[in-house]
Design a protein around this motif. Structure first.
Motif, PDB file in Angstrom:
ATOM      1  N   CYS A 108       0.920  -1.220   0.115  1.00 22.53           N
ATOM      2  CA  CYS A 108      -0.105  -0.137   0.022  1.00 22.53           C
ATOM      3  C   CYS A 108       0.993   0.990  -0.188  1.00 22.53           C
ATOM      4  O   CYS A 108       2.115   1.309   0.497  1.00 22.53           O
ATOM      5  CB  CYS A 108      -0.886  -0.004   1.196  1.00 22.53           C
ATOM      6  N   ASN A 109       0.273   2.256  -0.456  1.00 22.66           N
ATOM      7  CA  ASN A 109       1.260   3.375  -0.547  1.00 22.66           C
ATOM      8  C   ASN A 109       1.178   4.155   0.915  1.00 22.66           C
ATOM      9  O   ASN A 109       0.495   3.684   1.564  1.00 22.66           O
ATOM     10  CB  ASN A 109       0.582   4.479  -1.445  1.00 22.66           C
ATOM     11  N   GLU A 110       1.613   5.287   1.046  1.00 24.95           N
ATOM     12  CA  GLU A 110       1.759   6.059   2.386  1.00 24.95           C
ATOM     13  C   GLU A 110       0.430   6.403   3.009  1.00 24.95           C
ATOM     14  O   GLU A 110       0.221   6.077   4.366  1.00 24.95           O
ATOM     15  CB  GLU A 110       2.686   7.341   2.004  1.00 24.95           C
ATOM     16  N   GLU A 111      -0.372   6.665   2.288  1.00 22.48           N
ATOM     17  CA  GLU A 111      -1.861   6.904   2.484  1.00 22.48           C
ATOM     18  C   GLU A 111      -2.836   5.840   2.871  1.00 22.48           C
ATOM     19  O   GLU A 111      -4.057   6.049   3.062  1.00 22.48           O
ATOM     20  CB  GLU A 111      -2.653   8.055   1.956  1.00 22.48           C
ATOM     21  N   PHE A 112      -2.351   4.485   2.295  1.00 21.65           N
ATOM     22  CA  PHE A 112      -3.177   3.709   2.119  1.00 21.65           C
ATOM     23  C   PHE A 112      -4.328   3.778   1.327  1.00 21.65           C
ATOM     24  O   PHE A 112      -5.461   2.952   1.455  1.00 21.65           O
ATOM     25  CB  PHE A 112      -3.707   2.976   3.610  1.00 21.65           C
ATOM     26  N   SER A 113      -4.267   4.700   0.429  1.00 20.41           N
ATOM     27  CA  SER A 113      -5.527   4.840  -0.624  1.00 20.41           C
ATOM     28  C   SER A 113      -5.425   3.973  -1.809  1.00 20.41           C
ATOM     29  O   SER A 113      -6.323   3.697  -2.648  1.00 20.41           O
ATOM     30  CB  SER A 113      -5.318   6.476  -1.151  1.00 20.41           C
ATOM     31  N   VAL A 114      -4.058   3.410  -2.136  1.00 16.50           N
ATOM     32  CA  VAL A 114      -4.046   2.561  -3.348  1.00 16.50           C
ATOM     33  C   VAL A 114      -2.935   1.444  -2.846  1.00 16.50           C
ATOM     34  O   VAL A 114      -1.917   1.587  -1.996  1.00 16.50           O
ATOM     35  CB  VAL A 114      -3.129   3.303  -4.285  1.00 16.50           C
ATOM     36  N   CYS A 115      -3.462   0.130  -3.174  1.00 20.59           N
ATOM     37  CA  CYS A 115      -2.905  -0.983  -2.584  1.00 20.59           C
ATOM     38  C   CYS A 115      -2.743  -1.817  -3.858  1.00 20.59           C
ATOM     39  O   CYS A 115      -3.560  -1.720  -4.727  1.00 20.59           O
ATOM     40  CB  CYS A 115      -3.558  -1.748  -1.482  1.00 20.59           C
ATOM     41  N   GLU A 116      -1.711  -2.958  -3.863  1.00 25.00           N
ATOM     42  CA  GLU A 116      -1.544  -3.807  -4.641  1.00 25.00           C
ATOM     43  C   GLU A 116      -1.475  -5.173  -4.306  1.00 25.00           C
ATOM     44  O   GLU A 116      -0.918  -5.488  -3.132  1.00 25.00           O
ATOM     45  CB  GLU A 116      -0.212  -3.465  -5.368  1.00 25.00           C
ATOM     46  N   MET A 117      -2.111  -6.021  -5.023  1.00 29.54           N
ATOM     47  CA  MET A 117      -2.066  -7.645  -4.598  1.00 29.54           C
ATOM     48  C   MET A 117      -1.658  -8.459  -5.678  1.00 29.54           C
ATOM     49  O   MET A 117      -2.286  -7.991  -6.934  1.00 29.54           O
ATOM     50  CB  MET A 117      -3.159  -8.085  -3.896  1.00 29.54           C
ATOM     51  N   THR A 118      -0.954  -9.701  -5.354  1.00 37.41           N
ATOM     52  CA  THR A 118      -0.508 -10.335  -6.341  1.00 37.41           C
ATOM     53  C   THR A 118      -1.246 -11.507  -6.202  1.00 37.41           C
ATOM     54  O   THR A 118      -0.899 -12.267  -5.094  1.00 37.41           O
ATOM     55  CB  THR A 118       0.936 -10.370  -6.857  1.00 37.41           C
ATOM     56  N   THR A 119      -2.009 -12.248  -7.018  1.00 38.64           N
ATOM     57  CA  THR A 119      -2.850 -13.513  -6.753  1.00 38.64           C
ATOM     58  C   THR A 119      -2.241 -14.749  -6.794  1.00 38.64           C
ATOM     59  O   THR A 119      -2.460 -15.631  -6.263  1.00 38.64           O
ATOM     60  CB  THR A 119      -4.022 -13.523  -7.528  1.00 38.64           C
ATOM     61  N   GLY A 120      -1.278 -14.759  -7.725  1.00 41.67           N
ATOM     62  CA  GLY A 120      -0.688 -16.262  -8.245  1.00 41.67           C
ATOM     63  C   GLY A 120      -1.534 -16.677  -9.272  1.00 41.67           C
ATOM     64  O   GLY A 120      -2.516 -16.114  -9.573  1.00 41.67           O
ATOM     65  N   GLU A 121      -0.836 -17.172 -10.138  1.00 41.85           N
ATOM     66  CA  GLU A 121      -1.238 -17.463 -11.697  1.00 41.85           C
ATOM     67  C   GLU A 121      -2.376 -18.673 -11.532  1.00 41.85           C
ATOM     68  O   GLU A 121      -2.304 -19.626 -10.911  1.00 41.85           O
ATOM     69  CB  GLU A 121      -0.051 -17.989 -12.617  1.00 41.85           C
ATOM     70  N   GLY A 122      -3.350 -18.427 -12.515  1.00 41.83           N
ATOM     71  CA  GLY A 122      -4.362 -19.594 -12.712  1.00 41.83           C
ATOM     72  C   GLY A 122      -5.477 -19.481 -11.946  1.00 41.83           C
ATOM     73  O   GLY A 122      -5.699 -18.736 -10.872  1.00 41.83           O
ATOM     74  N   GLU A 123      -6.522 -20.253 -12.480  1.00 42.03           N
ATOM     75  CA  GLU A 123      -7.850 -19.690 -11.766  1.00 42.03           C
ATOM     76  C   GLU A 123      -7.934 -19.987 -10.263  1.00 42.03           C
ATOM     77  O   GLU A 123      -8.655 -19.558  -9.308  1.00 42.03           O
ATOM     78  CB  GLU A 123      -8.786 -20.695 -12.353  1.00 42.03           C
ATOM     79  N   ILE A 124      -7.401 -21.334  -9.765  1.00 41.07           N
ATOM     80  CA  ILE A 124      -7.383 -21.442  -8.496  1.00 41.07           C
ATOM     81  C   ILE A 124      -6.626 -20.616  -7.591  1.00 41.07           C
ATOM     82  O   ILE A 124      -7.281 -20.154  -6.546  1.00 41.07           O
ATOM     83  CB  ILE A 124      -6.765 -23.139  -8.063  1.00 41.07           C
TER      84      ILE A 124
END
Length: 381
Positions: free
Chosen positions: A75-91
């Motif tokens: 997340c950025n400093e203000e927690f207004s934008v966050c990023e997540m990586t799910t892992g590949e594939g549907e599951i």
């Protein structure tokens, strides 16, 4: 479904606020509950890297239930934008999205989601480095399948070995479905994301990309990268070539009653959208605030000169345009992120300006409304 501060979700987050994030990650002092305005969703490391480089994300929140490879949310400093990586594939995608949505560390009821990944592109509509924004996501591999050798003598008019559940040929709409085959997204929000992305200069890729584009006959394939409104297919099976391309294009059209225009491929989008649909039904997210963006790393079909050599063409790393696809993720997605942040109070907070005028949701109308695709009823699988 439009959220209106459902009592159940409010109670959930009031209870969650009693659980300090420090119990999960003690590196920094975090808000009791994080309420991002935008969540960027990537699927693997090389999709995440350009975003992590383009924005300053000093906060990393280790979140239970995420992919073992990607356990942290940034997340950025203000927690207004966050990023997540799910892992590949549907599951992986469905598991990570569900874990995020159910985490007591986050309040996502007003969050905008930008699913930001790379994919293959149809040369009729895209080129390497192009940026696509989808209205429809169609899951194409939920079908019966038989190998070529076992249908070519008995079903000579079949163009592939796929056909729908509960029917006996490839041209009939499935008699039964799982409910994840088609999702329709907020067209108004998609169009706004496109409008914003069209204001930037895209990365055009390498000199080799320029050479490879000219091997194709289609104007879109030969051109420089552009922003395109068209639809995405989801399949864990990484398909390629003209035969499957033609079949899955026809299948996507059939599943949406002739509406979807397939142009890009993915392995995760329908899985992520199913998780978001269930979370939206529970009042934990707003499905109307989801955008799906795929940049084109390679063509889904070989050029005419390699049509009889598809396997070797596909396995040749010189045939792709991954560098431009990765670079264009934040280039094309950042204008939407910044627009949300800069106009939060006046436009995006209520969600009214870009509220959907079209149906949004799945085949089963889980979120209400009436889809203009599918059938009135399905058999039990």
């Amino acid at each position: 479904m439009r959220l209106s501060g459902a009592a159940a979700s409010l109670a959930f987050f009031m209870a969650a606020s009693a659980l300090p994030i420090s119990m999960f990650n003690s590196k920094r002092d975090y808000p009791p509950v994080i309420s991002p305005k935008v969540f960027v969703i990537n699927m693997f490391e090389y999709e995440a890297k350009p975003w992590l480089k383009a924005m300053d994300f000093p906060n990393n929140v280790t979140t239970p239930g995420l992919s073992p490879l990607y356990p942290d949310i940034y997340c950025n400093e203000e927690f207004s934008v966050c990023e997540m990586t799910t892992g590949e594939g549907e599951i992986n995608a469905s598991g990570s999205m569900t874990a995020l949505g159910l985490s007591p560390m986050f309040n996502l009821t007003q969050t905008y989601f930008l699913i930001s990944g790379i994919g293959g592109g149809e040369p009729q509509f895209t080129t390497m480095g192009s940026v696509t924004f989808a209205k429809y996501a169609v899951q194409v591999a939920l079908q019966y399948q038989v190998s070529y050798q076992e249908f070519i003598t008995t079903n000579k008019n079949w163009t592939s070995g796929y056909w729908g559940y509960g029917v006996s040929d490839p041209w009939t709409y499935p008699a039964n479905v799982y409910g994840t085959e088609v999702f329709e997204l907020n067209e108004s929000l998609r169009d706004r994301a496109v409008e914003l992305a069209e204001t930037v200069d895209l990365d055009n890729g390498t000199d080799q990309n320029a050479v490879n584009r000219l091997l194709y006959d289609q104007d879109a394939a030969r051109a420089l990268p552009a922003v395109v409104k068209c639809d995405v297919l989801t399949s864990d099976n990484y398909f390629t070539g003209n035969v499957l391309g033609d079949y899955f294009s026809a299948y996507a059209s059939m599943m949406t009653n002739g509406t979807a225009q397939y142009c890009s491929t993915a392995q995760e989008d329908n899985a992520s959208l199913e998780a978001l649909t269930r979370l939206s039904q529970a009042g934990l997210v707003d499905f109307a605030r989801v955008v799906v963006m795929r940049t084109i790393s390679d063509f889904t079909r070989p050029p005419p000169s390699r049509a009889n050599d598809t396997v070797a063409w596909f396995n040749d790393p010189q045939s792709g345009g991954a560098s431009a696809a990765f670079a264009n993720l934040p280039i094309a997605g950042m204008p939407f992120v910044e627009d949300v942040l800069n106009n939060w109070d006046t436009i995006y907070l209520t969600g009214e300006t870009y509220a959907p005028k079209n149906y949004i949701g799945d085949l089963f109308a889980t979120l209400g409304g009436e889809p203009n695709f599918g059938k009135t009823s399905f058999e039990v699988a």
